[in-house]
Design a protein around this motif. Sequence first.
Motif, PDB file in Angstrom:
ATOM      1  N   ARG A   1      -2.450   6.548 -30.211  1.00 22.32           N
ATOM      2  CA  ARG A   1      -2.152   7.021 -28.859  1.00 22.32           C
ATOM      3  C   ARG A   1      -1.265   8.259 -28.876  1.00 22.32           C
ATOM      4  NH1 ARG A   1       0.046   1.636 -25.986  1.00 22.32           N
ATOM      5  NH2 ARG A   1       0.143   3.052 -24.186  1.00 22.32           N
ATOM      6  N   ILE A   2      -0.886   8.685 -30.089  1.00 24.17           N
ATOM      7  CA  ILE A   2       0.008   9.832 -30.235  1.00 24.17           C
ATOM      8  C   ILE A   2      -0.670  10.874 -31.130  1.00 24.17           C
ATOM      9  CG2 ILE A   2       2.271  10.619 -31.004  1.00 24.17           C
ATOM     10  CD1 ILE A   2       3.246   7.719 -30.721  1.00 24.17           C
ATOM     11  N   GLY A   3      -1.022  12.018 -30.557  1.00 24.92           N
ATOM     12  CA  GLY A   3      -1.600  13.094 -31.356  1.00 24.92           C
ATOM     13  C   GLY A   3      -0.502  13.880 -32.053  1.00 24.92           C
ATOM     14  N   PHE A   4      -0.746  14.277 -33.307  1.00 26.18           N
ATOM     15  CA  PHE A   4       0.255  15.034 -34.055  1.00 26.18           C
ATOM     16  C   PHE A   4      -0.430  16.222 -34.717  1.00 26.18           C
ATOM     17  CE2 PHE A   4       3.540  16.314 -36.833  1.00 26.18           C
ATOM     18  CZ  PHE A   4       4.723  15.673 -36.473  1.00 26.18           C
ATOM     19  N   VAL A   5       0.063  17.431 -34.418  1.00 27.13           N
ATOM     20  CA  VAL A   5      -0.459  18.654 -35.031  1.00 27.13           C
ATOM     21  C   VAL A   5       0.626  19.214 -35.938  1.00 27.13           C
ATOM     22  CG1 VAL A   5      -1.402  20.954 -34.643  1.00 27.13           C
ATOM     23  CG2 VAL A   5      -1.917  19.097 -33.031  1.00 27.13           C
TER      24      VAL A   5
ATOM     25  N   ALA B   1      -9.174  14.067 -30.581  1.00 30.91           N
ATOM     26  CA  ALA B   1     -10.315  13.147 -30.610  1.00 30.91           C
ATOM     27  C   ALA B   1      -9.930  11.725 -30.213  1.00 30.91           C
ATOM     28  CB  ALA B   1     -10.951  13.148 -32.002  1.00 30.91           C
ATOM     29  N   PHE B   2      -8.676  11.352 -30.430  1.00 26.42           N
ATOM     30  CA  PHE B   2      -8.215  10.009 -30.071  1.00 26.42           C
ATOM     31  C   PHE B   2      -7.808   9.919 -28.598  1.00 26.42           C
ATOM     32  CE2 PHE B   2      -7.784   9.691 -34.670  1.00 26.42           C
ATOM     33  CZ  PHE B   2      -8.189   8.386 -34.919  1.00 26.42           C
ATOM     34  N   GLU B   3      -7.916  11.055 -27.883  1.00 27.01           N
ATOM     35  CA  GLU B   3      -7.519  11.118 -26.476  1.00 27.01           C
ATOM     36  C   GLU B   3      -6.093  10.575 -26.300  1.00 27.01           C
ATOM     37  OE1 GLU B   3     -10.617   8.980 -24.469  1.00 27.01           O
ATOM     38  OE2 GLU B   3     -12.055  10.621 -24.698  1.00 27.01           O
ATOM     39  N   PRO B   4      -5.134  11.184 -26.975  1.00 31.82           N
ATOM     40  CA  PRO B   4      -3.762  10.653 -26.989  1.00 31.82           C
ATOM     41  C   PRO B   4      -3.042  10.805 -25.653  1.00 31.82           C
ATOM     42  CG  PRO B   4      -3.842  12.800 -28.043  1.00 31.82           C
ATOM     43  CD  PRO B   4      -5.265  12.421 -27.765  1.00 31.82           C
ATOM     44  N   GLU B   5      -2.106   9.916 -25.433  1.00 31.71           N
ATOM     45  CA  GLU B   5      -1.265   9.985 -24.238  1.00 31.71           C
ATOM     46  C   GLU B   5      -0.074  10.907 -24.458  1.00 31.71           C
ATOM     47  OE1 GLU B   5      -0.389   5.917 -22.785  1.00 31.71           O
ATOM     48  OE2 GLU B   5      -1.828   5.307 -24.325  1.00 31.71           O
TER      49      GLU B   5
ATOM     50  N   LYS C   1      -2.221  23.134 -19.577  1.00 34.74           N
ATOM     51  CA  LYS C   1      -2.563  23.375 -18.170  1.00 34.74           C
ATOM     52  C   LYS C   1      -3.406  22.249 -17.581  1.00 34.74           C
ATOM     53  CE  LYS C   1      -3.700  27.559 -17.369  1.00 34.74           C
ATOM     54  NZ  LYS C   1      -4.495  28.811 -17.310  1.00 34.74           N
ATOM     55  N   TYR C   2      -4.313  21.699 -18.394  1.00 36.57           N
ATOM     56  CA  TYR C   2      -5.313  20.792 -17.838  1.00 36.57           C
ATOM     57  C   TYR C   2      -5.190  19.334 -18.274  1.00 36.57           C
ATOM     58  CZ  TYR C   2      -7.552  25.121 -16.396  1.00 36.57           C
ATOM     59  OH  TYR C   2      -7.808  26.332 -15.829  1.00 36.57           O
ATOM     60  N   ARG C   3      -4.392  19.034 -19.293  1.00 36.78           N
ATOM     61  CA  ARG C   3      -4.311  17.652 -19.757  1.00 36.78           C
ATOM     62  C   ARG C   3      -3.232  16.883 -18.999  1.00 36.78           C
ATOM     63  NH1 ARG C   3      -6.943  15.780 -23.901  1.00 36.78           N
ATOM     64  NH2 ARG C   3      -5.390  14.190 -24.286  1.00 36.78           N
ATOM     65  N   ALA C   4      -3.438  15.578 -18.876  1.00 34.70           N
ATOM     66  CA  ALA C   4      -2.462  14.728 -18.190  1.00 34.70           C
ATOM     67  C   ALA C   4      -1.451  14.144 -19.173  1.00 34.70           C
ATOM     68  CB  ALA C   4      -3.178  13.598 -17.468  1.00 34.70           C
TER      69      ALA C   4
END
Length: 260
Positions: free
Chosen positions: A79-83, A152-156, A184-187
């Motif tokens: 649920r957590i994206g990491f770059v 890809a995981f659609e993280p929150e 701009k566009y993600r929640a």
Amino acid sequence: MLTIKNLTKRFGSLVAVNNLNLSVGRGETVAIMGPSGCGKSTTIRTINRLIEPDSGEILVAGSDMLSLSAEDLKKMRKRIGFVFQHFNLIGRLSAEENVMLGLVMSGVPREAAQAKAIEALRKVGMESHAAHKPAQMSGGQQQRVGIARALAFEPELMLWDEPTASLDPILVREVLVVMEELAKYRASAMLVVTHEIAFALHVADRIVLMDKGSIVEEGLPSDVFVSPISPIGQKYKELIEYQLNTSMTTLAGRGLKATG
């Protein structure tokens, strides 16, 4: 979405993060800035426990990250994206396969994982490079694939650890454009460790300045960079003014006028 309370991390005698408190709301983009070695990356890496803190509390969507079992932590990390600073792509795999890999390993059926990978690559403008391997892509393109892998995981919650630090200056812009569009566009909430002043000014809802492991100032970009109350904030203001004055002087010397 994210709440950090009294976070502390030491490396021997060095206090890397000192009793830090921070919150990020859903849909909010927060930029963490400050001099090298101030604790920015350590802070962000404790959130999904890439680095284990010594004390404090980290809540993500109400879950206490520091009390999770290994299995529950694995589920929360989805649920957590990491770059990362570095792309960490697997050289023998295509862009599509690199994005799919984590999904497939987490149990997503291959066909569904492929569909999610293509959609994630589309969001970062890399769908036409789906079959390309890392060696066939520029550094900016590889980092965009790294971003797609996280998306890809659609993280929150999206965590960014200096995502342009490993790029040549000419390639930085293409990654920043992707980040701006996502902000701009993600929640989802976004917490970005960055040295990119222009990005922070343009995109961040809030700036957090750190020094020596502590938050020394936070607020709207227009407040922090225009009327700073901390020595670090004042240095950023002086840097922005220097860059602006240098640009204006250069333009004037060449008989040009600034636009915009």
